[in-house]
Design a protein around this motif. Structure first.
Motif, mmCIF file in Angstrom:
data_model
loop_
_atom_site.group_PDB
_atom_site.id
_atom_site.type_symbol
_atom_site.label_atom_id
_atom_site.label_comp_id
_atom_site.label_asym_id
_atom_site.label_seq_id
_atom_site.Cartn_x
_atom_site.Cartn_y
_atom_site.Cartn_z
ATOM 1 N N GLU A 1 0.805 -1.216 0.000
ATOM 2 C CA GLU A 1 0.000 0.000 0.000
ATOM 3 C C GLU A 1 0.843 1.273 0.000
ATOM 4 O O GLU A 1 0.332 2.336 -0.333
ATOM 5 N N THR A 2 2.109 1.180 0.388
ATOM 6 C CA THR A 2 2.928 2.394 0.464
ATOM 7 C C THR A 2 3.905 2.524 -0.705
ATOM 8 O O THR A 2 4.160 3.632 -1.156
ATOM 9 N N THR B 1 3.665 0.740 -3.904
ATOM 10 C CA THR B 1 2.855 -0.221 -4.648
ATOM 11 C C THR B 1 3.627 -0.867 -5.794
ATOM 12 O O THR B 1 3.481 -2.067 -6.056
ATOM 13 N N THR C 1 -2.022 -7.543 6.472
ATOM 14 C CA THR C 1 -1.887 -6.770 5.238
ATOM 15 C C THR C 1 -1.749 -7.692 4.033
ATOM 16 O O THR C 1 -1.517 -8.900 4.172
ATOM 17 N N THR D 1 -3.267 4.110 3.638
ATOM 18 C CA THR D 1 -4.018 3.168 2.833
ATOM 19 C C THR D 1 -3.655 3.400 1.367
ATOM 20 O O THR D 1 -3.143 4.464 1.010
ATOM 21 N N VAL D 2 -3.899 2.418 0.528
ATOM 22 C CA VAL D 2 -3.312 2.420 -0.806
ATOM 23 C C VAL D 2 -3.818 3.557 -1.692
ATOM 24 O O VAL D 2 -3.095 4.040 -2.558
ATOM 25 N N HIS D 3 -5.031 4.028 -1.478
ATOM 26 C CA HIS D 3 -5.612 4.981 -2.410
ATOM 27 C C HIS D 3 -5.473 6.438 -1.993
ATOM 28 O O HIS D 3 -5.971 7.325 -2.705
ATOM 29 N N ASP E 1 -11.088 1.136 2.713
ATOM 30 C CA ASP E 1 -10.360 0.791 1.520
ATOM 31 C C ASP E 1 -10.231 -0.725 1.463
ATOM 32 O O ASP E 1 -9.596 -1.332 2.305
ATOM 33 N N ASP F 1 -8.792 -2.819 -0.772
ATOM 34 C CA ASP F 1 -7.945 -2.975 -1.936
ATOM 35 C C ASP F 1 -7.770 -4.402 -2.420
ATOM 36 O O ASP F 1 -7.737 -4.672 -3.588
#
Length: 802
Positions: free
Chosen positions: A213-214, A216, A242, A658-660, A782, A784
């Motif tokens: 997520e950080t 990607t 995760t 979070t990824v987004h 999120d 993902d």
């Protein structure tokens, strides 16, 4: 070519490859609806600006506007791939609520003004305070998202012009421990490893690093190795389940705040089993015997109890680490934002030192950064250190910098360690700092204990200048707001977490009267009339390329030597890793391949600190310990966190990304695909804890700590029992004016920091939770990596394997 919804599938399609092979190319593209590649007028080269990976990419321009992006197929970092944030967040630049004119406070309200009026107000207050209180009245708090040339100019203004000690960046929140750990072990900042080590590794250990997520695209590289022949084994240390944990051969989910104990247990097992490279240790390090004695106190049975991790998993992880022939370790906020951050991160360096696994393909440490240009904040001296990794405690280094800036050495404050961000805000609270210039960051959401930070920033006696691209919770409190240009609207260089330098070219004009940050800083320096010791201007450069050349001279002969680079070279070659100089004309993929470190007393960036108290080590002590400049093995014992759960607040509280979304969502929430992917804050809780509290998925909960409360919908996950997780991205700018202050995770966090790196603690706090109202479905979380999430037509991006 395939069309993929990259909100639902953040990592896209696999392109498997085996050890030692080249990572296959896959070009990701997203264009505005109705625009095809043939419609694009020109593609402008740049690199990603919403994480620290540094992915090479091109901006699509049509009719003078951005209309999309694509990954750079030939770039060494990403080979064409892009993070979901990079695919969609460029749309934020065209948001109608961009800051386009300066604002100034009049009768308690911000009103539009012109640049001369705004800058005259800033300069007038600066001169008044210089006369009244001197340089100590000034503080500068910057970001990890400007360009190299802008940081270097800001450092020259603050240190050589004003002469203040109070300059730091929000990189203190995310990357300070990376720098501190590298300095403690190797005498200097600078990433030993390279992303290309992933291509060769047989074991990859991620310590507190949710790369999925950080970073990607880095995770895509790992996923492609896992999908190929002879895949590496993955070890994950994280209390949350995760995506990294789900792919791991061993997942260690320790109790928050126990990372040092866990690392000591792993080192205990490796040393006990004789899995060390004794020849490497003897030839290239000092301090091993102390480590050996220290970890004797941490047998797996004791560590299992301290960390609440099964003893068998500790032994299995140690076995993998000890048997690895090519080991890559990455470290991030799970280690960095704790009370023993530097001590824990240093133990990862120790792991590689005692196993002799540095400087060879597949053998590297990546003490990761959180922000895209965090490395430049550190290199250029905008994070509290001196430019060019010079040592503030070495008079010769200060004199050398004074020569470059044409000032007397006394002008550059070096009487004590530079002031870190948390101390800058404390000085502002106490009233000794009366002028604070915040550039490119939003401390009213991102710093700990927000009720306190809002009070500090709102003080009438504090003159607050905020330079940003959008209205934020921080601009609301400013005396002067300066509208800045952003990525794609200006030119400059920046460097990623593995030392790769990219040039980011201007693609479009900034909106209205917004200006590049460099132009704003140069304007201020000119109006202030800063001069060198002979009366000539302190700042001799006038634009990005001349600023880059000035920086090259500052970097000459230092570890981060840029003298072999130029704008022309970067345009032709794409990303190049420093040091790049006469001896390394093609850049340097791995550091310390010859077992020699930048740790000699007369050359090192730092003499180090006590890992428990943070007290700087004196030069004489360092010379005695390490006269020949070897790597330093530093050990540490486990200490419990300062704030532990109790009957009143029985949960550990951690927060993270979070990824987004990126930081306080000022960019990502203005891209519809990213905004809708994770529209509001949520709290994660284990199924066992939820059942014990009679709470269900989607319930509205109140989470409280001694500092405040947050209201969030509940998400029931596999997080370890006794731990609550909140994403830190959510503030208040997109809520109604009368909304309460119960949304930002940092309403709850504590004002405290790691003693060595001074990084605030976001991973060790205590909280409680209670039901506010029953929900009726899923939390707005999120999701993902969950199976078959909803697909969105507007998020379809192209993937083209080549």
């Amino acid at each position: 070519m395939a069309r993929i919804d990259r909100i639902a599938d953040p990592w896209g399609t696999r392109t498997p490859y085996g050890p030692g092979e080249d990572w296959p190319v896959r070009v990701d593209t997203f264009l505005k609806e109705g625009v095809s590649p043939q419609d694009v007028d020109r593609w402008v080269p740049t690199a990603s600006i919403l994480h620290s990976n540094g992915d090479g990419m091109d901006i699509a321009v049509k009719d003078g506007r951005m209309v999309g992006v694509r990954g750079a197929a030939g770039d060494r970092i990403n080979r064409g791939r892009l993070d979901p944030k990079d695919l969609y967040a460029w749309q934020a630049g065209a948001s109608p609520d961009r800051l386009t004119r300066p604002l100034i406070s009049r009768d308690g309200a911000l009103v539009e003004t012109d640049w001369d009026t705004a800058m005259d107000a800033v300069v007038r207050r600066s001169r008044e305070l210089l006369d009244e209180q001197g340089p100590g009245a000034f503080g500068f708090y910057t970001t990890g998202q400007l360009f190299l040339e802008e940081y270097y100019t800001l450092a020259a203004i603050a240190r050589g012009g004003i002469g203040t000690h109070h300059l730091d960046g929000n990189t203190r929140l995310c990357t300070a421990t990376a720098a501190a750990a590298l300095k403690e072990s190797f005498g200097c900042d600078g990433q030993p490893g390279t992303y290309a080590d992933i291509d060769h590794a047989d074991v990859i250990a991620l310590f507190g690093h949710n790369a999925a997520e950080t970073q990607t695209v880095l995770w895509m590289r790992m996923l492609d190795r896992l999908a190929g022949p002879n895949p590496p084994q993955v070890i994950c240390v994280d209390p949350r389940p995760t995506p990294v944990a789900r792919m791991a051969a061993v997942h260690l989910a320790p109790r928050p705040g126990t990372n040092v104990a866990l690392m000591n247990g792993l080192l205990h097992e490796i040393i006990s089993a004789g899995r060390i490279d004794r020849g490497y240790v003897d030839a290239h390090t000092v301090g091993y015997e102390e480590l050996e004695r220290r970890v004797e106190e941490y047998p797996p049975a004791r560590v299992a109890e301290l960390c609440d991790v099964p003893e068998e998993l500790i032994r299995r992880a140690a076995g993998l680490l000890g048997d690895a022939e090519r080991l890559v370790s990455t470290v991030l906020q799970g280690f960095y934002q704790s009370h023993q951050a530097t001590a824990a991160a240093v133990q990862v360096n120790n792991l590689h030192l005692i196993r002799g696994m540095l400087g060879r393909p597949g053998c590297g440490v990546l003490q990761m950064n959180g922000q895209p240009t965090a490395q430049n904040t550190r290199e250029c001296g905008a994070d509290g250190d001196l430019p060019g990794f010079r040592n503030w405690a070495n008079d010769d280094h200060v004199a050398d910098l004074a020569r470059i800036w044409n000032v007397e050495p006394e002008r550059i404050p070096h009487y004590a360690p530079p002031t870190h961000a948390m101390q800058i805000f404390r000085y502002a609270e106490q009233g000794s700092i009366r002028f604070l210039w915040v550039s490119g960051t939003n401390p009213a959401v991102s710093l700990p204990e927000l009720s306190r930070i809002r009070k500090i920033l709102a003080q009438e006696r504090l003159f607050l200048v905020v330079q940003d691209i959008f209205p934020t919770e921080t601009t609301e409190l400013a005396d002067v707001v300066l509208p800045a240009a952003t990525w794609g609207e200006k030119t400059g260089a920046f460097t990623n977490a593995d030392r790769t330098v990219h040039l980011s070219e201007k693609a479009v004009e900034p909106p209205g009267e917004a200006r590049p940050d460099l132009e704003i800083f140069l304007d201020y320096a000119g109006r202030m009339g800063f001069t060198g010791k002979d009366g000539t201007p302190l700042i001799t450069w006038t634009g990005p390329e001349s600023a880059f050349r000035a920086w090259q001279e500052c970097s000459r002969g230092r570890p981060c030597d840029y003298t072999g680079l130029s704008y022309e070279r970067l345009r032709a070659a794409g990303g190049v890793q420093w040091p790049c100089d006469q001896d390394h004309p093609d850049g340097t993929e791995r550091l310390y391949s010859d077992g020699r470190f930048w740790a000699a007393p007369e050359y090192c960036e730092s003499f180090g600190r006590d890992l428990v108290t943070g007290t700087p080590v004196e030069e004489v002590e360092y010379r005695f310990l390490n006269p020949s400049g070897k790597a330093v093995i530093k050990s540490a014992g486990y200490l419990p966190p300062h704030e532990m759960p109790d009957e009143l607040r029985p949960f550990h509280l951690i927060n993270g990304r979070t990824v987004h979304h990126f930081h306080t969502r000022t960019k990502t929430a203005r891209a519809p695909q990213l905004r809708d992917a994770a529209p509001d804050v949520w709290v994660e809780m284990s199924a066992a804890d939820a059942a014990a509290h009679d709470m269900r998925e989607g319930d509205l909960a109140e989470i409280s700590s001694p500092r405040g409360v947050v209201h969030a919908r509940l998400r029931v996950t596999g997080i370890r029992p006794g731990v609550l997780f909140l994403p830190f991205h959510y503030g208040y700018w997109d809520l109604p004016d009368d909304a309460g202050r119960t949304r930002a995770a940092n309403e709850l966090t504590v004002t405290d920091w790691d003693p060595a790196s001074k990084q605030p603690l976001f991973k060790t706090g205590a909280a409680t939770i209670r039901l506010l109202e029953r929900g009726g479905g899923d939390a707005p979380a999120d999701r993902d990596s969950e199976a078959e999430p909803a697909r969105s037509r507007t998020a379809l991006a192209d993937e083209e394997p080549r």
